[in-house]
Design a protein around this motif. Sequence first.
Motif, PDB file in Angstrom:
ATOM      1  N   TYR A   1       0.783  -1.236   0.000  1.00 18.57           N
ATOM      2  CA  TYR A   1       0.000   0.000   0.000  1.00 18.57           C
ATOM      3  C   TYR A   1       0.817   1.290   0.000  1.00 18.57           C
ATOM      4  O   TYR A   1       0.237   2.359  -0.069  1.00 18.57           O
ATOM      5  N   LEU A   2       2.130   1.204   0.111  1.00 18.71           N
ATOM      6  CA  LEU A   2       2.935   2.419   0.169  1.00 18.71           C
ATOM      7  C   LEU A   2       4.006   2.407  -0.917  1.00 18.71           C
ATOM      8  O   LEU A   2       4.683   1.410  -1.122  1.00 18.71           O
ATOM      9  N   ASN A   3       4.167   3.542  -1.572  1.00 23.78           N
ATOM     10  CA  ASN A   3       5.177   3.706  -2.605  1.00 23.78           C
ATOM     11  C   ASN A   3       6.082   4.870  -2.188  1.00 23.78           C
ATOM     12  O   ASN A   3       5.604   5.996  -2.028  1.00 23.78           O
ATOM     13  N   LEU A   4       7.370   4.585  -1.980  1.00 25.80           N
ATOM     14  CA  LEU A   4       8.322   5.630  -1.612  1.00 25.80           C
ATOM     15  C   LEU A   4       8.531   6.534  -2.824  1.00 25.80           C
ATOM     16  O   LEU A   4       8.959   6.080  -3.880  1.00 25.80           O
ATOM     17  N   VAL A   5       8.204   7.818  -2.674  1.00 28.05           N
ATOM     18  CA  VAL A   5       8.332   8.747  -3.794  1.00 28.05           C
ATOM     19  C   VAL A   5       9.465   9.751  -3.615  1.00 28.05           C
ATOM     20  O   VAL A   5       9.881  10.388  -4.583  1.00 28.05           O
ATOM     21  N   ARG A   6       9.975   9.861  -2.370  1.00 21.37           N
ATOM     22  CA  ARG A   6      11.038  10.835  -2.140  1.00 21.37           C
ATOM     23  C   ARG A   6      11.723  10.527  -0.819  1.00 21.37           C
ATOM     24  O   ARG A   6      11.088  10.134   0.149  1.00 21.37           O
ATOM     25  N   ARG A   7      13.026  10.745  -0.804  1.00 18.48           N
ATOM     26  CA  ARG A   7      13.807  10.650   0.428  1.00 18.48           C
ATOM     27  C   ARG A   7      14.768  11.825   0.430  1.00 18.48           C
ATOM     28  O   ARG A   7      15.460  12.081  -0.552  1.00 18.48           O
ATOM     29  N   LYS A   8      14.811  12.526   1.554  1.00 21.49           N
ATOM     30  CA  LYS A   8      15.706  13.667   1.674  1.00 21.49           C
ATOM     31  C   LYS A   8      16.417  13.568   3.010  1.00 21.49           C
ATOM     32  O   LYS A   8      15.790  13.361   4.054  1.00 21.49           O
ATOM     33  N   ASP A   9      17.750  13.690   2.991  1.00 18.42           N
ATOM     34  CA  ASP A   9      18.563  13.608   4.199  1.00 18.42           C
ATOM     35  C   ASP A   9      18.942  15.001   4.684  1.00 18.42           C
ATOM     36  O   ASP A   9      19.287  15.874   3.885  1.00 18.42           O
ATOM     37  N   TYR A  10      18.868  15.177   6.008  1.00 18.97           N
ATOM     38  CA  TYR A  10      19.249  16.423   6.671  1.00 18.97           C
ATOM     39  C   TYR A  10      20.154  16.038   7.834  1.00 18.97           C
ATOM     40  O   TYR A  10      19.670  15.807   8.945  1.00 18.97           O
ATOM     41  N   GLY A  11      21.445  15.918   7.588  1.00 18.15           N
ATOM     42  CA  GLY A  11      22.363  15.491   8.639  1.00 18.15           C
ATOM     43  C   GLY A  11      22.025  14.081   9.087  1.00 18.15           C
ATOM     44  O   GLY A  11      22.010  13.152   8.287  1.00 18.15           O
ATOM     45  N   LYS A  12      21.711  13.898  10.367  1.00 16.85           N
ATOM     46  CA  LYS A  12      21.414  12.579  10.913  1.00 16.85           C
ATOM     47  C   LYS A  12      19.946  12.183  10.762  1.00 16.85           C
ATOM     48  O   LYS A  12      19.528  11.138  11.243  1.00 16.85           O
ATOM     49  N   THR A  13      19.158  13.028  10.100  1.00 14.33           N
ATOM     50  CA  THR A  13      17.730  12.783   9.933  1.00 14.33           C
ATOM     51  C   THR A  13      17.396  12.590   8.462  1.00 14.33           C
ATOM     52  O   THR A  13      17.896  13.319   7.610  1.00 14.33           O
ATOM     53  N   SER A  14      16.545  11.609   8.175  1.00 12.41           N
ATOM     54  CA  SER A  14      16.022  11.412   6.822  1.00 12.41           C
ATOM     55  C   SER A  14      14.502  11.526   6.865  1.00 12.41           C
ATOM     56  O   SER A  14      13.869  11.028   7.791  1.00 12.41           O
ATOM     57  N   ILE A  15      13.970  12.164   5.859  1.00  9.77           N
ATOM     58  CA  ILE A  15      12.528  12.272   5.711  1.00  9.77           C
ATOM     59  C   ILE A  15      12.137  11.456   4.489  1.00  9.77           C
ATOM     60  O   ILE A  15      12.660  11.668   3.396  1.00  9.77           O
ATOM     61  N   LEU A  16      11.237  10.493   4.710  1.00  5.02           N
ATOM     62  CA  LEU A  16      10.750   9.627   3.637  1.00  5.02           C
ATOM     63  C   LEU A  16       9.294   9.965   3.362  1.00  5.02           C
ATOM     64  O   LEU A  16       8.486  10.055   4.297  1.00  5.02           O
ATOM     65  N   TYR A  17       8.974  10.172   2.094  1.00  7.34           N
ATOM     66  CA  TYR A  17       7.617  10.497   1.673  1.00  7.34           C
ATOM     67  C   TYR A  17       7.055   9.293   0.925  1.00  7.34           C
ATOM     68  O   TYR A  17       7.629   8.854  -0.078  1.00  7.34           O
ATOM     69  N   PHE A  18       5.937   8.787   1.410  1.00  7.41           N
ATOM     70  CA  PHE A  18       5.268   7.654   0.780  1.00  7.41           C
ATOM     71  C   PHE A  18       3.890   8.099   0.312  1.00  7.41           C
ATOM     72  O   PHE A  18       3.219   8.865   0.994  1.00  7.41           O
ATOM     73  N   GLU A  19       3.484   7.569  -0.826  1.00 10.34           N
ATOM     74  CA  GLU A  19       2.110   7.789  -1.299  1.00 10.34           C
ATOM     75  C   GLU A  19       1.373   6.464  -1.192  1.00 10.34           C
ATOM     76  O   GLU A  19       1.965   5.383  -1.368  1.00 10.34           O
ATOM     77  N   TYR A  20       0.088   6.558  -0.938  1.00 11.34           N
ATOM     78  CA  TYR A  20      -0.759   5.370  -0.932  1.00 11.34           C
ATOM     79  C   TYR A  20      -0.760   4.777  -2.331  1.00 11.34           C
ATOM     80  O   TYR A  20      -0.871   5.507  -3.321  1.00 11.34           O
ATOM     81  N   GLN A  21      -0.595   3.480  -2.434  1.00  9.79           N
ATOM     82  CA  GLN A  21      -0.706   2.827  -3.745  1.00  9.79           C
ATOM     83  C   GLN A  21      -1.757   1.736  -3.665  1.00  9.79           C
ATOM     84  O   GLN A  21      -1.824   1.003  -2.685  1.00  9.79           O
ATOM     85  N   GLN A  22      -2.557   1.654  -4.683  1.00  7.92           N
ATOM     86  CA  GLN A  22      -3.611   0.652  -4.744  1.00  7.92           C
ATOM     87  C   GLN A  22      -2.962  -0.728  -4.782  1.00  7.92           C
ATOM     88  O   GLN A  22      -2.045  -0.961  -5.554  1.00  7.92           O
ATOM     89  N   PRO A  23      -3.416  -1.659  -3.937  1.00 12.06           N
ATOM     90  CA  PRO A  23      -2.846  -3.007  -3.976  1.00 12.06           C
ATOM     91  C   PRO A  23      -3.095  -3.671  -5.326  1.00 12.06           C
ATOM     92  O   PRO A  23      -4.136  -3.466  -5.931  1.00 12.06           O
ATOM     93  N   ALA A  24      -2.109  -4.461  -5.768  1.00 14.82           N
ATOM     94  CA  ALA A  24      -2.224  -5.111  -7.079  1.00 14.82           C
ATOM     95  C   ALA A  24      -3.187  -6.271  -7.040  1.00 14.82           C
ATOM     96  O   ALA A  24      -3.456  -6.873  -6.065  1.00 14.82           O
TER      97      ALA A  24
END
Length: 184
Positions: free
Chosen positions: A161-184
């Motif tokens: 159900y989740l698709n990683l669309v973006r990852r951005k690193d800020y020093g020791k922190t990472s922000i991951l953005y996921f979008e809902y994806q329809q199950p196959a």
Amino acid sequence: MRIIAGTHRGTRLKEPANVTRPTSDRVREAIFNVLRHVVPEAKVLDLFAGTGALGLEALSRGSKSCTFVEMDAQALRCLRDNLAHTKFPEGRIVESDVFRFLEKFRDPQPYDLIFADPPYFRNGSADLAGPLLSEPLPLAHEGILVLEVESERATPEDLPYLNLVRRKDYGKTSILYFEYQQPA
């Protein structure tokens, strides 16, 4: 720590000593720059809310509601004070373990935007980000999950159900953005 933009720009927020690891102003500003078209009118869920900084920022920028989920007593006191100080009637605090909250979630309206900032996995503490990603999250179709993790953490793959669309690193922190994806 303060609210960066919106109706409550500059409002200072309380934070408990040595209990939470609040998202820095710089990282919050970057997150909300990415989400600027999503936040207005969004129904928001702030998991592992801590001080509530992410959810309060969303409310200040026009989200229609935010549910804050937190169980630490010190963090809850600060969160309650911060919500009372900002006077957002659209904010609701749930005193609960995040996994118990998700297990019992029964609202027919899923969330447009979910923030999750679990404690970092270190020194034998439990990994909460991994189990969270394997949970069925109450995310609306086309909804977005924003997950904050330690930057050394591997990027998860093949999530239901989740698709990683973006990852951005800020020093020791990472922000991951996921979008809902329809199950196959």
